[in-house]
Structures are given as structure tokens and as C-alpha cells.
Design an enzyme around this catalytic site. Structure first.
Site, short mmCIF file in Angstrom:
data_model
loop_
_atom_site.label_atom_id
_atom_site.label_comp_id
_atom_site.label_asym_id
_atom_site.label_seq_id
_atom_site.Cartn_x
_atom_site.Cartn_y
_atom_site.Cartn_z
N SER A 1 5.93 -15.84 -10.58
CA SER A 1 4.56 -16.07 -11.06
C SER A 1 4.50 -15.65 -12.52
O SER A 1 5.30 -14.82 -12.96
CB SER A 1 3.60 -15.20 -10.25
OG SER A 1 2.31 -15.20 -10.84
N TYR B 1 0.01 -7.02 -6.16
CA TYR B 1 0.63 -8.35 -6.25
C TYR B 1 1.54 -8.43 -7.46
O TYR B 1 2.69 -8.88 -7.38
CB TYR B 1 -0.44 -9.43 -6.30
CG TYR B 1 0.12 -10.84 -6.41
CD1 TYR B 1 0.85 -11.40 -5.37
CD2 TYR B 1 -0.08 -11.62 -7.56
CE1 TYR B 1 1.38 -12.69 -5.48
CE2 TYR B 1 0.43 -12.90 -7.67
CZ TYR B 1 1.16 -13.43 -6.62
OH TYR B 1 1.69 -14.70 -6.72
P1 NAP Z 1 -0.03 -20.83 0.10
O1 NAP Z 1 -0.64 -22.16 0.00
O2 NAP Z 1 -0.82 -19.71 0.71
O3 NAP Z 1 1.38 -20.94 0.86
C1 NAP Z 1 2.13 -19.80 1.15
C2 NAP Z 1 3.31 -20.19 2.02
O4 NAP Z 1 4.11 -19.01 2.30
C3 NAP Z 1 2.89 -20.78 3.34
O5 NAP Z 1 3.71 -21.87 3.66
C4 NAP Z 1 3.13 -19.62 4.32
O6 NAP Z 1 3.46 -20.13 5.60
C5 NAP Z 1 4.35 -18.95 3.69
N1 NAP Z 1 4.53 -17.59 4.17
C6 NAP Z 1 3.70 -16.52 3.95
N2 NAP Z 1 4.18 -15.44 4.59
C7 NAP Z 1 5.33 -15.81 5.20
C8 NAP Z 1 6.28 -15.15 6.01
N3 NAP Z 1 6.15 -13.84 6.32
N4 NAP Z 1 7.35 -15.84 6.48
C9 NAP Z 1 7.49 -17.16 6.18
N5 NAP Z 1 6.63 -17.86 5.40
C10 NAP Z 1 5.56 -17.19 4.93
O7 NAP Z 1 0.39 -20.28 -1.35
P2 NAP Z 1 1.18 -20.95 -2.57
O8 NAP Z 1 0.30 -20.90 -3.74
O9 NAP Z 1 1.79 -22.24 -2.17
O10 NAP Z 1 2.32 -19.83 -2.80
C11 NAP Z 1 3.70 -20.14 -2.84
C12 NAP Z 1 4.37 -19.20 -3.84
O11 NAP Z 1 3.86 -19.46 -5.16
C13 NAP Z 1 4.13 -17.71 -3.58
O12 NAP Z 1 5.34 -17.01 -3.75
C14 NAP Z 1 3.14 -17.30 -4.66
O13 NAP Z 1 3.28 -15.94 -5.02
C15 NAP Z 1 3.56 -18.23 -5.78
N6 NAP Z 1 2.55 -18.49 -6.83
C16 NAP Z 1 1.33 -19.00 -6.49
C17 NAP Z 1 0.38 -19.23 -7.50
C18 NAP Z 1 -0.99 -19.79 -7.20
O14 NAP Z 1 -1.88 -19.72 -8.09
N7 NAP Z 1 -1.23 -20.40 -6.03
C19 NAP Z 1 0.69 -18.92 -8.83
C20 NAP Z 1 1.94 -18.41 -9.13
C21 NAP Z 1 2.86 -18.20 -8.12
P3 NAP Z 1 3.01 -19.48 7.00
O15 NAP Z 1 1.71 -18.77 6.78
O16 NAP Z 1 2.95 -20.67 7.89
O17 NAP Z 1 4.14 -18.56 7.36
#
Ligand code: NAP
Length: 235
Positions: free
Chosen positions: A137, A150
Site C-alpha cells: 500500500s 494498518y
Molecule cells: P477487499 O475487497 O476487502 O478484499 C480482501 C480480500 O482478502 C478478500 O478476497 C478476502 O477474502 C481476502 N482475505 C482477507 N482475510 C483473509 C484470510 N485470512 N485468508 C485468506 N484471504 C483473506 O480488499 P482489497 O482492497 O481488494 O484489498 C486487497 C489488498 O490490497 C490488501 O492487501 C490491501 O491491504 C491492499 N490495498 C488496498 C487498498 C484500498 O484502498 N482498497 C489500497 C492499498 C492497498 P475472504 O474474506 O473471502 O477470505
């Protein structure tokens, strides 16, 4: 340019958001995708759409991480790409965080990345080739109010992958880290879509395209880091 056709890729957090977009785009490029998450129904839907292998797993569990790699090898006979994307986040003043919430973020974001890399590395080392990608991130490199837990977990994930790049280089294994700004997903229980989000946020596909760019670099090139933001986001 590296051709992704028939490359075998594990993508964690593939049930929704960024991971789903990465799994979908890699499948479109001809890769065989192993889709990992805990939500079985959403995972089955993505696996069907990508013609991939669904593995229901919790990235915080070492046996699950080993299972993800062993299922991949028994289905496809090899492993080329590991995308450590699964992540969670919540935001609050430091004194309002519970120790459990702190642990949850470090378990998924840091330990989850560590455990899958640990499980995959022996195979990547043996074949003297492979590509690990972490979705970190922009807050892996800056701090903000409400972001103690975080941000600390994302700094730590960045440190794990940065050091691993140095460890893995002698074996011909690439490690790349992507640092997105705001992305329109379900992150922190957000609802994707809505007014002007396409102006204020990246779309999951934008991050998936960054992953594709990094993976398609020629064999002699490793993109160490790639940061991307919506134009409107000050960094
Ligand atoms: P999201 O829509 O909430 O998706 C998160 C994913 O992680 C889901 O598929 C969830 O699947 C999975 N997950 C969570 N806990 C898990 C576990 N214990 N075991 C296996 N899978 C797990 O969020 P996103 O924005 O796509 O986030 C993806 C990545 O991008 C993260 O690492 C986040 O830190 C990073 N990121 C996000 C943003 C943003 O603004 N959205 C910005 C920078 C970086 P299940 O719940 O089905 O397990």
C-alpha cells in the site's frame, strides 16, 4: 517480454476486490490461476469465471499455506507466480484499537505474506525461477492519523518482501511490490461504486494492470517497486 500463457499463478484474496481483478486478468492472459480466500461461494464463482482452481484457505494458517502450494503442484505440476494480495484493515485512534484487532491485521497482512512465501520458496528455488508479487500500500511508506496498526502492518509487509528480494535474487526469483493508493473495493467494509468514485479511487483493474506490467517484464528485468494513485489523491 515474459509471456503469461500457461504460467501457474497463486492469487490470495481472490474472492473480491483487487485479488479478483488480478485473477481475472491473469486468466485472460492465458495463465492458470489458483484462487485463494475463505469465502467459498465467491471463490467458486471466480474460479469458474477464470477456469481456475479454487482453494478455500486462511492465509494466517501455516497448514493452509502449505495446502495451497501442494494443491497447486498436484493440479498443475508447477508454480511460477505467487501474488500475496489478501489483506484487511481498520482505522482508529491508537488508544481505541484492541490488541485483537492489531493482531488480526498483522496476522493477515504480514504473517499471511510470510507463510505463503515460505511454502512456495522451496519449489521456486528448485526450478531457479519464479515471481513473487506483494500487494502492499502507499501507506507502507507514509503514516497517517488512524493508521497506526494498518500502516505498521503494511510497513512490515513491505520490509518482509524487500528483504526477501535480496534473499531470492541469487536463485533467479523475482520479488516485486505494488503500492496502490485508494482503490474502490470492499476494503474495511466499504461498498464499491457510487458517486465520483471513478475520480477519487483507482479501480481494481488498474492494480491488476500494474501486476500484469510487472509480470510481463523481460526475463532479465525485475520491477522492484511500483506505486500508483488516482490523480486526485495527494500523497
Ligand atoms: P477487499 O475487497 O476487502 O478484499 C480482501 C480480500 O482478502 C478478500 O478476497 C478476502 O477474502 C481476502 N482475505 C482477507 N482475510 C483473509 C484470510 N485470512 N485468508 C485468506 N484471504 C483473506 O480488499 P482489497 O482492497 O481488494 O484489498 C486487497 C489488498 O490490497 C490488501 O492487501 C490491501 O491491504 C491492499 N490495498 C488496498 C487498498 C484500498 O484502498 N482498497 C489500497 C492499498 C492497498 P475472504 O474474506 O473471502 O477470505
Amino acid at each position: 517480454m515474459t509471456d503469461l500463457t500457461n504460467q501457474v499463478a497463486i492469487v490470495t484474496g481472490a474472492s473480491r476486490g483487487i485479488g479478483r481483478a488480478i485473477a481475472t486478468l491473469l486468466a485472460v492472459q492465458g495463465a492458470k490461476v489458483v484462487c485463494v480466500a475463505r469465502s467459498e461461494d465467491e471463490l467458486l464463482e471466480v474460479a469458474q469465471k477464470t477456469n481456475g482452481l479454487p482453494v478455500v484457505a486462511d492465509v494466517c494458517d501455516e497448514r493452509d499455506a502449505q495446502l495451497v502450494v501442494s494443491e497447486t503442484l498436484s493440479r498443475y505440476g508447477r508454480l511460477d507466480i505467487v501474488v500475496c494480495n489478501a489483506g484487511v484493515g481498520s482505522f482508529n485512534l491508537l488508544e481505541n484499537f484492541s490488541a485483537e484487532e492489531w493482531d488480526r491485521m498483522f496476522d493477515v497482512n504480514v504473517k499471511g505474506t510470510f507463510l505463503l512465501c515460505k511454502a512456495a520458496l522451496p519449489h521456486l528455488k528448485e526450478q531457479q525461477r519464479g515471481h513473487i508479487i506483494g500487494i502492499a500500500s502507499d501507506v507502507s511508506k507514509r503514516t497517517f492519523v488512524h493508521g497506526t496498526a494498518y500502516g505498521a502492518s503494511k510497513y512490515a509487509q513491505h520490509a518482509v518482501l524487500d528483504a526477501l528480494r535480496k534473499e531470492a535474487r541469487p536463485y533467479g526469483i523475482k520479488v516485486s511490490v505494488i503500492y496502490p493508493g485508494l482503490v474502490d473495493t470492499h476494503f474495511n467494509e466499504a461498498k464499491p461504486g457510487g458517486v465520483d468514485k471513478e475520480k477519487t479511487h483507482l479501480q481494481p483493474l488498474d492494480v491488476a494492470q500494474a501486476v500484469r506490467y510487472v509480470l510481463e517484464a523481460p526475463a532479465h528485468v525485475v520491477v522492484d517497486e511500483l506505486m500508483l494513485h488516482p490523480v486526485t489523491q495527494e500523497w
